[in-house]
Design an enzyme around this catalytic site. Sequence first.
Site, PDB file in Angstrom:
ATOM      1  N   GLY A 116       0.732  -1.338  -0.023  1.00 41.01           N
ATOM      2  CA  GLY A 116       0.079   0.026   0.099  1.00 41.01           C
ATOM      3  C   GLY A 116       0.892   1.279  -0.054  1.00 41.01           C
TER       4      GLY A 116
ATOM      5  N   ARG B 156       2.319   2.753  12.455  1.00 35.28           N
ATOM      6  CA  ARG B 156       2.930   2.625  11.106  1.00 35.28           C
ATOM      7  C   ARG B 156       2.530   4.236  10.434  1.00 35.28           C
ATOM      8  NH1 ARG B 156       2.314  -2.851   7.501  1.00 35.28           N
ATOM      9  NH2 ARG B 156       4.541  -3.292   7.367  1.00 35.28           N
TER      10      ARG B 156
ATOM     11  N   VAL C 111      -4.684  -4.714   2.469  1.00 38.95           N
ATOM     12  CA  VAL C 111      -4.178  -5.285   3.618  1.00 38.95           C
ATOM     13  C   VAL C 111      -3.616  -6.860   3.604  1.00 38.95           C
ATOM     14  CG1 VAL C 111      -6.082  -4.048   4.756  1.00 38.95           C
ATOM     15  CG2 VAL C 111      -6.512  -6.447   3.952  1.00 38.95           C
TER      16      VAL C 111
ATOM     17  N   ALA D 137       3.700 -18.630  -8.206  1.00 36.61           N
ATOM     18  CA  ALA D 137       3.919 -20.034  -8.252  1.00 36.61           C
ATOM     19  C   ALA D 137       4.991 -20.417  -9.133  1.00 36.61           C
ATOM     20  CB  ALA D 137       2.825 -20.977  -8.367  1.00 36.61           C
TER      21      ALA D 137
ATOM     22  N   CYS E 221       5.310 -13.760   0.605  1.00 34.62           N
ATOM     23  CA  CYS E 221       4.445 -14.274  -0.346  1.00 34.62           C
ATOM     24  C   CYS E 221       4.661 -15.604  -1.171  1.00 34.62           C
ATOM     25  CB  CYS E 221       4.374 -12.944  -1.257  1.00 34.62           C
ATOM     26  SG  CYS E 221       3.367 -11.687  -0.773  1.00 34.62           S
ATOM     27  N   PHE E 222       5.814 -15.925  -1.246  1.00 37.24           N
ATOM     28  CA  PHE E 222       5.945 -16.949  -2.051  1.00 37.24           C
ATOM     29  C   PHE E 222       5.244 -18.375  -1.527  1.00 37.24           C
ATOM     30  CE2 PHE E 222       9.817 -16.015  -5.082  1.00 37.24           C
ATOM     31  CZ  PHE E 222       8.840 -15.271  -5.836  1.00 37.24           C
TER      32      PHE E 222
ATOM     33  N   ARG F  22      10.268 -11.213   6.752  1.00 35.80           N
ATOM     34  CA  ARG F  22       9.164 -12.285   6.780  1.00 35.80           C
ATOM     35  C   ARG F  22       9.590 -13.573   6.087  1.00 35.80           C
ATOM     36  NH1 ARG F  22       4.205  -8.517   5.286  1.00 35.80           N
ATOM     37  NH2 ARG F  22       5.708  -7.614   4.075  1.00 35.80           N
TER      38      ARG F  22
ATOM     39  N   ARG G  66      24.621 -17.489  -0.513  1.00 38.08           N
ATOM     40  CA  ARG G  66      24.190 -16.614  -1.609  1.00 38.08           C
ATOM     41  C   ARG G  66      25.030 -16.751  -2.740  1.00 38.08           C
ATOM     42  NH1 ARG G  66      18.760 -15.091  -1.443  1.00 38.08           N
ATOM     43  NH2 ARG G  66      18.099 -14.707   0.567  1.00 38.08           N
TER      44      ARG G  66
HETATM   45  P1  NAD Z   1       1.610  -5.535   5.400  1.00 37.53           P
HETATM   46  O1  NAD Z   1       1.189  -6.488   6.398  1.00 37.53           O
HETATM   47  O2  NAD Z   1       3.211  -5.020   5.137  1.00 37.53           O
HETATM   48  O3  NAD Z   1       0.655  -4.465   5.146  1.00 37.53           O
HETATM   49  C1  NAD Z   1      -0.907  -4.531   5.599  1.00 37.53           C
HETATM   50  C2  NAD Z   1      -1.331  -3.536   6.461  1.00 37.53           C
HETATM   51  O4  NAD Z   1      -2.862  -3.645   6.461  1.00 37.53           O
HETATM   52  C3  NAD Z   1      -1.080  -3.353   7.740  1.00 37.53           C
HETATM   53  O5  NAD Z   1      -0.194  -2.293   8.250  1.00 37.53           O
HETATM   54  C4  NAD Z   1      -2.098  -3.663   8.550  1.00 37.53           C
HETATM   55  O6  NAD Z   1      -2.207  -2.889   9.926  1.00 37.53           O
HETATM   56  C5  NAD Z   1      -3.194  -3.062   7.666  1.00 37.53           C
HETATM   57  N1  NAD Z   1      -4.468  -3.448   7.866  1.00 37.53           N
HETATM   58  C6  NAD Z   1      -5.099  -4.872   8.125  1.00 37.53           C
HETATM   59  N2  NAD Z   1      -6.542  -4.831   8.393  1.00 37.53           N
HETATM   60  C7  NAD Z   1      -7.015  -3.460   8.401  1.00 37.53           C
HETATM   61  C8  NAD Z   1      -8.075  -2.745   8.391  1.00 37.53           C
HETATM   62  N3  NAD Z   1      -9.111  -3.633   8.401  1.00 37.53           N
HETATM   63  N4  NAD Z   1      -8.007  -1.555   8.075  1.00 37.53           N
HETATM   64  C9  NAD Z   1      -7.006  -0.702   7.946  1.00 37.53           C
HETATM   65  N5  NAD Z   1      -5.696  -1.114   7.712  1.00 37.53           N
HETATM   66  C10 NAD Z   1      -5.684  -2.743   7.954  1.00 37.53           C
HETATM   67  O7  NAD Z   1       1.220  -6.202   4.031  1.00 37.53           O
HETATM   68  P2  NAD Z   1       1.909  -6.294   2.576  1.00 37.53           P
HETATM   69  O8  NAD Z   1       3.233  -7.059   2.584  1.00 37.53           O
HETATM   70  O9  NAD Z   1       1.609  -4.652   2.064  1.00 37.53           O
HETATM   71  O10 NAD Z   1       0.968  -7.184   1.502  1.00 37.53           O
HETATM   72  C11 NAD Z   1      -0.241  -6.758   1.353  1.00 37.53           C
HETATM   73  C12 NAD Z   1      -0.977  -7.630   0.428  1.00 37.53           C
HETATM   74  O11 NAD Z   1      -0.277  -7.538  -0.833  1.00 37.53           O
HETATM   75  C13 NAD Z   1      -0.827  -9.148   0.673  1.00 37.53           C
HETATM   76  O12 NAD Z   1      -2.048  -9.717   0.197  1.00 37.53           O
HETATM   77  C14 NAD Z   1       0.037  -9.547  -0.328  1.00 37.53           C
HETATM   78  O13 NAD Z   1       0.240 -11.061  -0.721  1.00 37.53           O
HETATM   79  C15 NAD Z   1       0.244  -8.606  -1.381  1.00 37.53           C
HETATM   80  N6  NAD Z   1       1.505  -8.476  -2.080  1.00 37.53           N
HETATM   81  C16 NAD Z   1       2.536  -8.121  -1.374  1.00 37.53           C
HETATM   82  C17 NAD Z   1       3.707  -7.975  -1.818  1.00 37.53           C
HETATM   83  C18 NAD Z   1       5.109  -7.574  -1.118  1.00 37.53           C
HETATM   84  O14 NAD Z   1       6.143  -7.411  -1.612  1.00 37.53           O
HETATM   85  N7  NAD Z   1       4.972  -7.429   0.211  1.00 37.53           N
HETATM   86  C19 NAD Z   1       3.836  -7.727  -3.275  1.00 37.53           C
HETATM   87  C20 NAD Z   1       2.847  -7.888  -4.039  1.00 37.53           C
HETATM   88  C21 NAD Z   1       1.444  -8.375  -3.331  1.00 37.53           C
HETATM   89  C1  UGA Z   2       8.021 -11.515  -5.294  1.00 39.90           C
HETATM   90  C2  UGA Z   2       7.656 -11.546  -6.724  1.00 39.90           C
HETATM   91  O1  UGA Z   2       9.026 -11.457  -7.230  1.00 39.90           O
HETATM   92  C3  UGA Z   2       7.024 -10.153  -6.982  1.00 39.90           C
HETATM   93  O2  UGA Z   2       6.616 -10.172  -8.330  1.00 39.90           O
HETATM   94  C4  UGA Z   2       5.746 -10.473  -6.084  1.00 39.90           C
HETATM   95  O3  UGA Z   2       4.946  -9.220  -6.566  1.00 39.90           O
HETATM   96  C5  UGA Z   2       5.996 -10.560  -4.804  1.00 39.90           C
HETATM   97  O4  UGA Z   2       6.805 -11.848  -4.297  1.00 39.90           O
HETATM   98  C6  UGA Z   2       4.644 -10.609  -3.949  1.00 39.90           C
HETATM   99  O5  UGA Z   2       3.732 -11.033  -4.151  1.00 39.90           O
HETATM  100  O6  UGA Z   2       4.766 -10.704  -2.777  1.00 39.90           O
HETATM  101  P1  UGA Z   2       9.767 -10.667  -3.382  1.00 39.90           P
HETATM  102  O7  UGA Z   2       9.439 -11.634  -2.394  1.00 39.90           O
HETATM  103  O8  UGA Z   2       9.512  -9.561  -2.974  1.00 39.90           O
HETATM  104  O9  UGA Z   2       8.658 -10.518  -4.665  1.00 39.90           O
HETATM  105  O10 UGA Z   2      11.184 -10.914  -3.730  1.00 39.90           O
HETATM  106  P2  UGA Z   2      12.042 -11.787  -4.789  1.00 39.90           P
HETATM  107  O11 UGA Z   2      12.839 -10.960  -5.567  1.00 39.90           O
HETATM  108  O12 UGA Z   2      10.723 -12.617  -5.720  1.00 39.90           O
HETATM  109  O13 UGA Z   2      12.659 -12.920  -4.012  1.00 39.90           O
HETATM  110  C7  UGA Z   2      11.729 -13.939  -3.395  1.00 39.90           C
HETATM  111  C8  UGA Z   2      12.799 -14.770  -2.428  1.00 39.90           C
HETATM  112  O14 UGA Z   2      13.433 -15.756  -3.456  1.00 39.90           O
HETATM  113  C9  UGA Z   2      14.055 -14.007  -1.799  1.00 39.90           C
HETATM  114  O15 UGA Z   2      14.352 -14.601  -0.707  1.00 39.90           O
HETATM  115  C10 UGA Z   2      15.123 -14.058  -2.983  1.00 39.90           C
HETATM  116  O16 UGA Z   2      16.296 -14.117  -2.267  1.00 39.90           O
HETATM  117  C11 UGA Z   2      14.822 -15.647  -3.437  1.00 39.90           C
HETATM  118  N1  UGA Z   2      15.325 -15.926  -4.684  1.00 39.90           N
HETATM  119  C12 UGA Z   2      14.873 -14.996  -5.826  1.00 39.90           C
HETATM  120  C13 UGA Z   2      16.505 -16.486  -5.096  1.00 39.90           C
HETATM  121  O17 UGA Z   2      16.819 -17.357  -4.167  1.00 39.90           O
HETATM  122  N2  UGA Z   2      16.711 -16.966  -6.346  1.00 39.90           N
HETATM  123  C14 UGA Z   2      16.378 -16.233  -6.991  1.00 39.90           C
HETATM  124  O18 UGA Z   2      17.022 -16.431  -8.460  1.00 39.90           O
HETATM  125  C15 UGA Z   2      15.586 -15.265  -7.035  1.00 39.90           C
END
Ligand code: NAD
Ligand code: UGA
Length: 451
Positions: free
Chosen positions: A15, A40, A91, A222, A273-274, A343, A431
């Site tokens: 966000g 936050r 969220v 995936a 996420c993965f 995480r 690594r």
């Molecule tokens: P995060 O935990 O960092 O952030 C989520 C936020 O939502 C928290 O700050 C929490 O307090 C807030 N929240 C929860 N319920 C709420 C509510 N009812 N009202 C207001 N705030 C609320 O999570 P994130 O890493 O930003 O991931 C969010 C989503 O995006 C997940 O579904 C995740 O799978 C997806 N996503 C994450 C990444 C990534 O790189 N982290 C990349 C792509 C997609």
């Molecule tokens: C991953 C995807 O790359 C994003 O496209 C997606 O939006 C995101 O998840 C999500 O949905 O949260 P992220 O987890 O932030 O992004 O980072 P990556 O670069 O994908 O790395 C994921 C993990 O795989 C790390 O621990 C990284 O070190 C590891 N990795 C990655 C390897 O071990 N080898 C590689 O060749 C690539």
Amino acid sequence: MKIKNICCIGAGYVGGPTMAVIAQKCPDIKVTVVDLNEARIAAWNDVDFGKLPVYEPGLDEVVKEARGRNLFFSTDVDKAIEESEMIFISVNTPTKMYGAGKGMAADLKYIELCARQIARVAKSDKIVVEKSTLPVRTAEAIKSILDNTGNGVNFQILSNPEFLAEGTAVTDLHNPDRVLIGGNDAEAIQSLLEVYANWVPKDRILTTNVWSSELSKLTANAFLAQRVSSINAISELCEKTEADVNEVARAIGMDSRIGSKFLKASVGFGGSCFQKDILNLVYIAKSYGLNEVADYWEQVVIMNDHQKHRFSKNIVQTLYNTVSGKRIAMLGWAFKKDTNDTRESAAITVAQDLIAEQANVVVYDPKVSHDQIKFDLEGIEDKIKVETNPYEACNNAHAIAILTEWDEFKTYDWQKIYDSMSKPAFVFDGRNLLDKQKVKEIGFVYSAVGS
Ligand code: NAD
Ligand code: UGA
């Protein structure tokens, strides 16, 4: 409809950066990011841009440009919902830790709470955008809640999954491979498309039906994770056969059908996420009775767990089958470089394994706080020491384990580190980061993943 006000619920890793870039690129749109977490929001509003809650290269500059102009962070969720035509739900959707689907399904309680809050508050038509990663067909549930508990206003649901990777979030957002918008209503799709068209070329904005969009996000993660598990599986075979996984990766990656990206063998993938998304995919497949599909994808996670534990086992075995009482310096705690996110970091698993073997584990990470490391090891946090200086961490250590590929590790004075360590001085490079030849010449006993 031309969008003038956007609200985003959830000021996390997605966000925050996503909305900051929308605000930067669309100065005519007021973007308000809201969260229940007061600390936050306070951090997003901190006058010191070094204290933003998410560390991402370049993010401070984007926030500096837009915050206070058309980018706002607030805890007043109702107000932001009320004044916006478009509401992103960003969220967290963690793995469910109770009841049916425990350990696999996505926990959608935060999503449902958002939907109910939007329904309660909205007094005018809204476009609700799923930004969080969700199981396919969640839009149906959201629509049902909105229509059944709302005030009679019209809701359109779009799916707009986020593909940014942490550590490169800003460049990924500025220059995405594609933006995906799933929906059933042409007008709503057009409204969101116009927001992105402020900086993303139109041929990179893809529109699909809402279910394809939801499922594409789980599928993309995936496939990406599968590549890492695939190369990691080969890394173990390399270690037995004197093949070198870096050479194998290069050789196969030059085949344009395979491609060279995402083939780095490692101590195992981490990140929020993965694992969560694959387990979710597995659960969905199982819920439709598709057991072969479920088993196929579950293997990616099984392989990753194996890779993480295999790394710790190798340390114990190499150190003459005992690490009890030995000092082991872990360099890196974040799940990848250029982020403060820990995480599901492989470092956590490795630390737990080594602590179970009674090692004295010392950690250094350039961006992860002392408190976060302690938090990640809740219950055994007193068994770990955190150092703010890498040379201190390595001083007197029997072994160094590299868990994150931070660039700065390459620039250390490795001779100085060697001189300060117990001998023989071991390095376990999770690594493949260091120059093998150089560290061996210094005198280290060097072990890397897959060679
Ligand atoms: P995060 O935990 O960092 O952030 C989520 C936020 O939502 C928290 O700050 C929490 O307090 C807030 N929240 C929860 N319920 C709420 C509510 N009812 N009202 C207001 N705030 C609320 O999570 P994130 O890493 O930003 O991931 C969010 C989503 O995006 C997940 O579904 C995740 O799978 C997806 N996503 C994450 C990444 C990534 O790189 N982290 C990349 C792509 C997609
Ligand atoms: C991953 C995807 O790359 C994003 O496209 C997606 O939006 C995101 O998840 C999500 O949905 O949260 P992220 O987890 O932030 O992004 O980072 P990556 O670069 O994908 O790395 C994921 C993990 O795989 C790390 O621990 C990284 O070190 C590891 N990795 C990655 C390897 O071990 N080898 C590689 O060749 C690539």
